[in-house]
Design a protein around this motif. Structure first.
Motif, PDB file in Angstrom:
ATOM      1  N   TYR A   8       0.829  -1.205   0.000  1.00  0.00           N
ATOM      2  CA  TYR A   8       0.000   0.000   0.000  1.00  0.00           C
ATOM      3  C   TYR A   8       0.868   1.262   0.000  1.00  0.00           C
ATOM      4  CZ  TYR A   8      -3.364   3.526   1.458  1.00  0.00           C
ATOM      5  OH  TYR A   8      -4.131   4.659   1.526  1.00  0.00           O
ATOM      6  N   LEU A   9       1.900   1.258   0.825  1.00  0.00           N
ATOM      7  CA  LEU A   9       2.807   2.416   0.845  1.00  0.00           C
ATOM      8  C   LEU A   9       3.454   2.625  -0.520  1.00  0.00           C
ATOM      9  CD1 LEU A   9       4.582   1.953   4.301  1.00  0.00           C
ATOM     10  CD2 LEU A   9       2.800   3.608   3.698  1.00  0.00           C
ATOM     11  N   ALA A  10       3.876   1.538  -1.137  1.00  0.00           N
ATOM     12  CA  ALA A  10       4.505   1.637  -2.459  1.00  0.00           C
ATOM     13  C   ALA A  10       3.505   2.144  -3.498  1.00  0.00           C
ATOM     14  CB  ALA A  10       5.074   0.284  -2.877  1.00  0.00           C
ATOM     15  N   GLU A  11       2.257   1.682  -3.407  1.00  0.00           N
ATOM     16  CA  GLU A  11       1.231   2.134  -4.354  1.00  0.00           C
ATOM     17  C   GLU A  11       0.917   3.614  -4.168  1.00  0.00           C
ATOM     18  OE1 GLU A  11      -2.028  -0.511  -3.659  1.00  0.00           O
ATOM     19  OE2 GLU A  11      -1.126  -2.117  -4.845  1.00  0.00           O
ATOM     20  N   CYS A  12       1.133   4.128  -2.968  1.00  0.00           N
ATOM     21  CA  CYS A  12       0.898   5.554  -2.680  1.00  0.00           C
ATOM     22  C   CYS A  12       2.121   6.405  -3.017  1.00  0.00           C
ATOM     23  CB  CYS A  12       0.523   5.728  -1.221  1.00  0.00           C
ATOM     24  SG  CYS A  12      -1.084   5.035  -0.813  1.00  0.00           S
ATOM     25  N   ASN A  13       3.080   5.815  -3.720  1.00  0.00           N
ATOM     26  CA  ASN A  13       4.294   6.506  -4.164  1.00  0.00           C
ATOM     27  C   ASN A  13       5.169   7.003  -3.018  1.00  0.00           C
ATOM     28  OD1 ASN A  13       3.808   6.124  -6.917  1.00  0.00           O
ATOM     29  ND2 ASN A  13       2.446   7.887  -6.963  1.00  0.00           N
ATOM     30  N   VAL A  14       5.128   6.284  -1.897  1.00  0.00           N
ATOM     31  CA  VAL A  14       6.047   6.599  -0.805  1.00  0.00           C
ATOM     32  C   VAL A  14       7.432   6.127  -1.242  1.00  0.00           C
ATOM     33  CG1 VAL A  14       6.612   6.094   1.610  1.00  0.00           C
ATOM     34  CG2 VAL A  14       4.223   6.382   0.924  1.00  0.00           C
ATOM     35  N   GLN A  15       8.453   6.911  -0.959  1.00  0.00           N
ATOM     36  CA  GLN A  15       9.808   6.555  -1.371  1.00  0.00           C
ATOM     37  C   GLN A  15      10.236   5.244  -0.727  1.00  0.00           C
ATOM     38  OE1 GLN A  15      12.379   9.811  -0.471  1.00  0.00           O
ATOM     39  NE2 GLN A  15      11.588  11.077  -2.152  1.00  0.00           N
ATOM     40  N   ALA A  16      11.005   4.462  -1.474  1.00  0.00           N
ATOM     41  CA  ALA A  16      11.421   3.134  -1.028  1.00  0.00           C
ATOM     42  C   ALA A  16      12.181   3.199   0.298  1.00  0.00           C
ATOM     43  CB  ALA A  16      12.270   2.457  -2.100  1.00  0.00           C
ATOM     44  N   HIS A  17      13.023   4.205   0.467  1.00  0.00           N
ATOM     45  CA  HIS A  17      13.786   4.329   1.714  1.00  0.00           C
ATOM     46  C   HIS A  17      12.853   4.557   2.902  1.00  0.00           C
ATOM     47  CE1 HIS A  17      17.378   4.860   4.076  1.00  0.00           C
ATOM     48  NE2 HIS A  17      16.878   5.977   4.580  1.00  0.00           N
ATOM     49  N   ALA A  18      11.814   5.351   2.701  1.00  0.00           N
ATOM     50  CA  ALA A  18      10.839   5.605   3.774  1.00  0.00           C
ATOM     51  C   ALA A  18      10.060   4.328   4.108  1.00  0.00           C
ATOM     52  CB  ALA A  18       9.891   6.725   3.364  1.00  0.00           C
ATOM     53  N   ILE A  19       9.726   3.534   3.083  1.00  0.00           N
ATOM     54  CA  ILE A  19       9.040   2.260   3.320  1.00  0.00           C
ATOM     55  C   ILE A  19       9.945   1.339   4.128  1.00  0.00           C
ATOM     56  CG2 ILE A  19       8.080   0.189   2.244  1.00  0.00           C
ATOM     57  CD1 ILE A  19       7.306   1.956  -0.156  1.00  0.00           C
ATOM     58  N   MET A  20      11.211   1.300   3.754  1.00  0.00           N
ATOM     59  CA  MET A  20      12.175   0.460   4.462  1.00  0.00           C
ATOM     60  C   MET A  20      12.221   0.828   5.947  1.00  0.00           C
ATOM     61  SD  MET A  20      16.246  -0.012   3.775  1.00  0.00           S
ATOM     62  CE  MET A  20      16.828   1.288   4.847  1.00  0.00           C
ATOM     63  N   ALA A  22       9.889   2.518   7.693  1.00  0.00           N
ATOM     64  CA  ALA A  22       8.587   2.291   8.334  1.00  0.00           C
ATOM     65  C   ALA A  22       8.365   0.812   8.641  1.00  0.00           C
ATOM     66  CB  ALA A  22       7.464   2.809   7.430  1.00  0.00           C
ATOM     67  N   MET A  23       8.872  -0.052   7.777  1.00  0.00           N
ATOM     68  CA  MET A  23       8.671  -1.489   7.947  1.00  0.00           C
ATOM     69  C   MET A  23       9.753  -2.117   8.834  1.00  0.00           C
ATOM     70  SD  MET A  23       5.936  -2.130   6.127  1.00  0.00           S
ATOM     71  CE  MET A  23       5.979  -3.875   5.905  1.00  0.00           C
ATOM     72  N   GLY A  24      10.806  -1.379   9.107  1.00  0.00           N
ATOM     73  CA  GLY A  24      11.872  -1.895   9.948  1.00  0.00           C
ATOM     74  C   GLY A  24      12.820  -2.844   9.236  1.00  0.00           C
ATOM     75  N   HIS A  25      12.915  -2.732   7.915  1.00  0.00           N
ATOM     76  CA  HIS A  25      13.831  -3.588   7.161  1.00  0.00           C
ATOM     77  C   HIS A  25      15.264  -3.104   7.332  1.00  0.00           C
ATOM     78  CE1 HIS A  25      10.230  -4.236   4.255  1.00  0.00           C
ATOM     79  NE2 HIS A  25      10.170  -5.064   5.289  1.00  0.00           N
ATOM     80  N   SER A  26      16.186  -4.062   7.342  1.00  0.00           N
ATOM     81  CA  SER A  26      17.588  -3.687   7.476  1.00  0.00           C
ATOM     82  C   SER A  26      18.247  -3.463   6.112  1.00  0.00           C
ATOM     83  CB  SER A  26      18.359  -4.767   8.246  1.00  0.00           C
ATOM     84  OG  SER A  26      18.229  -6.014   7.590  1.00  0.00           O
ATOM     85  N   SER A  27      17.586  -3.926   5.040  1.00  0.00           N
ATOM     86  CA  SER A  27      18.108  -3.708   3.690  1.00  0.00           C
ATOM     87  C   SER A  27      16.936  -3.444   2.743  1.00  0.00           C
ATOM     88  CB  SER A  27      18.912  -4.917   3.210  1.00  0.00           C
ATOM     89  OG  SER A  27      18.045  -5.994   2.942  1.00  0.00           O
ATOM     90  N   MET A  28      17.287  -3.022   1.548  1.00  0.00           N
ATOM     91  CA  MET A  28      16.264  -2.685   0.555  1.00  0.00           C
ATOM     92  C   MET A  28      15.694  -3.913  -0.163  1.00  0.00           C
ATOM     93  SD  MET A  28      15.656   0.553   0.467  1.00  0.00           S
ATOM     94  CE  MET A  28      14.990   0.880  -1.132  1.00  0.00           C
ATOM     95  N   THR A  29      16.223  -5.092   0.097  1.00  0.00           N
ATOM     96  CA  THR A  29      15.822  -6.287  -0.645  1.00  0.00           C
ATOM     97  C   THR A  29      14.324  -6.542  -0.565  1.00  0.00           C
ATOM     98  OG1 THR A  29      17.974  -7.244  -0.166  1.00  0.00           O
ATOM     99  CG2 THR A  29      16.287  -8.741  -0.957  1.00  0.00           C
ATOM    100  N   VAL A  30      13.777  -6.600   0.630  1.00  0.00           N
ATOM    101  CA  VAL A  30      12.338  -6.866   0.799  1.00  0.00           C
ATOM    102  C   VAL A  30      11.529  -5.664   0.335  1.00  0.00           C
ATOM    103  CG1 VAL A  30      10.531  -7.447   2.459  1.00  0.00           C
ATOM    104  CG2 VAL A  30      12.802  -8.449   2.690  1.00  0.00           C
ATOM    105  N   THR A  31      12.005  -4.479   0.627  1.00  0.00           N
ATOM    106  CA  THR A  31      11.311  -3.262   0.211  1.00  0.00           C
ATOM    107  C   THR A  31      11.176  -3.218  -1.309  1.00  0.00           C
ATOM    108  OG1 THR A  31      12.264  -2.141   2.113  1.00  0.00           O
ATOM    109  CG2 THR A  31      11.304  -0.759   0.411  1.00  0.00           C
TER     110      THR A  31
END
Length: 71
Positions: A8-20, A22-31
Motif C-alpha cells: 500500500y505504501l509503495a502504491e501511494c508513491n512513498v519513497q522506497a527508503h521511507a518504506i524500508m 517504516a517497515m523496519g527492514h535492514s536492507s532494501m531487498t524486501v522493500t
C-alpha cells in the motif's frame, strides 16, 4: 498484514527508503519486492485504461458513422 501495508505504501508513491524505515527492514531487498509489486499493478491499470479508451473511441466512431442525414 505487513505485506499489504508495504505494498500500500509503495502504491501511494512513498519513497522506497521511507518504506524500508517504516517497515523496519535492514536492507532494501524486501522493500524492493513491495515497490516491484506496486509497479506491476500500475502497469496493469495503465494497460486496462488504454484498452478501455481505445474501445470507447472505436464505439464512438461506429455510432458517428451510423447516423447520416439524408436529403
Amino acid at each position: 498484514m505487513r505485506r499489504t501495508f508495504g505494498t500500500y505504501l509503495a502504491e501511494c508513491n512513498v519513497q522506497a527508503h521511507a518504506i524500508m524505515e517504516a517497515m523496519g527492514h535492514s536492507s532494501m531487498t524486501v522493500t524492493d519486492d513491495y515497490v516491484r509489486e506496486a509497479n506491476k499493478k500500475r502497469i496493469a491499470v495503465d494497460i486496462a485504461r488504454a484498452i478501455n479508451e481505445r474501445e470507447a473511441k472505436r464505439d464512438a466512431m461506429k455510432r458517428r458513422a451510423a447516423v447520416r442525414v439524408v436529403k
